[in-house]
Design an enzyme around this catalytic site. Sequence first.
Site, PDB file in Angstrom:
ATOM      1  N   ASP A 120       0.864  -1.197   0.000  1.00 43.62           N
ATOM      2  CA  ASP A 120       0.000   0.000   0.000  1.00 43.62           C
ATOM      3  C   ASP A 120       0.895   1.241   0.000  1.00 43.62           C
ATOM      4  O   ASP A 120       1.752   1.399   0.874  1.00 43.62           O
ATOM      5  CB  ASP A 120      -0.895  -0.010   1.253  1.00 43.62           C
ATOM      6  N   ASP A 134      -3.946   2.392  -5.201  1.00 46.68           N
ATOM      7  CA  ASP A 134      -2.590   2.388  -4.630  1.00 46.68           C
ATOM      8  C   ASP A 134      -2.283   1.159  -3.794  1.00 46.68           C
ATOM      9  O   ASP A 134      -1.365   1.174  -2.997  1.00 46.68           O
ATOM     10  CB  ASP A 134      -2.352   3.659  -3.806  1.00 46.68           C
ATOM     11  N   GLU A 135      -3.041   0.100  -3.967  1.00 49.09           N
ATOM     12  CA  GLU A 135      -2.733  -1.084  -3.155  1.00 49.09           C
ATOM     13  C   GLU A 135      -2.980  -2.368  -3.934  1.00 49.09           C
ATOM     14  O   GLU A 135      -3.848  -2.416  -4.813  1.00 49.09           O
ATOM     15  CB  GLU A 135      -3.537  -1.103  -1.854  1.00 49.09           C
TER      16      GLU A 135
END
Length: 403
Positions: A25, A119-120
């Site tokens: 993340d 974003d992960e």
Amino acid sequence: MGRGDISSVRKLKMRDEGRVILHVDMDAFFASVEQRRNPRLRGRPVVVCGKPPRTVVASASYEARAFGVCADMPLFEARRRCPGLQCVEGDLHRYIAASLRTMKILRKYSPHIEVASIDEAFLDMTHFYLLFPSPGGVAEDIKQRIFDELGLTCSVGVGPNKLIAKLASSGGKPDGLVVIRAAEVPHFLDNLPIGQLWGIGPKREATLRSLGIQSCGDLGRFPGNLLKKKMGLLGERLHQMGLGIDETPVIPLGQGPDPKSFGHFVTFPEDTANSRVISGFLLRLSEQVGRRLRKNCLQGKRVTLRIRFSDFSAVTRQKVSGDPLNSGKGIYQLAMRIWHSIGDKRPVRLLGLAVSNLERTPNQVPLFSWPTKVGGLLEAMDRVNDKYGEFTLTWGSLHLSPR
Ligand code: TTP
Ligand code: MG
């Protein structure tokens, strides 16, 4: 000892550990991309938001978090808490570009990658023990590579399943690396406050505390049937989480179930009761939703309209069409019927539109053959929307303005 012997030793070790899942993340993703881009922002409290002043914080740098600034906070409140706050109007294209580069790096380590949001991602490394015998070593390598190539930091959690990997990555933020082996799970959960679990807000936390449950470990020890009685299905799931159980697989792009709905939201720069402006926005939202449905060869009968008024009160209404819809015009017509049936003339702050009850469009093949770059990203975005609900609201407010 020959090579074969070494492999079998590693194999046994990995089998003992069960699955090996990594959760990666990015730290303060949007804000970090801006800090990377503009050296003057580095080391300073920064937020990324929509058009000031009527906007909320989408991402806060860790320097800003030290002042109590967090995501979803209205910008005026963030400025009040942090006088020197640097506010950057976000540009989604930059974050998409950084996201694509990050995911490309991650794909080099395992093809079993689930992009969980912009974003992960989760990586299943279980079957790569020969290439990457040490999960912690892979995690370090990934962090270094992302930093070298993008100048951004991330936090990585390693665990025997997605639940533990995600809890581990959050626990190490920012720039963290936390490895939890299967045998360490009970101890890890004993030291984890229940508030860290997904789905536990202040109200539920208070309910659980009143039952004497403080840590995630307590959740696992509490009788599962009692928890289910008190909190329904969530109680059952929480009990499982408290035991560290999560069997959900890492689902690579394009292999997940079809989305349940497609929707978009927009926050107006100024509250408006002007019916022409409102219907203009509804048309735009309808076109956006229709386009995405068609790209995915889907159509749906249920149209949902959500309106938030200037006093923040909200109304959500639905109508079902006789025929499945995926054209902007069809969706717009039903949306306008819903709008007229609500008949509230108060100024509007936010409009949201979604189409659900989805089914495959007969005799069509997708425009994208999954997983392509763009198709993959759309799917990732949909997952974000499923997860955060009004995430698209941020994007809408970043990019849409009334004409
Ligand atoms: P997160 O990973 O939840 O947050 P973050 O990366 O900013 O911070 P952290 O270090 O705690 O991971 O979300 C990733 C990006 O998605 C975030 O930078 C901004 C965007 N986002 C929104 O626009 N709206 C939202 O409600 C959330 C949760 C995220
Ligand atoms: Mg993040």
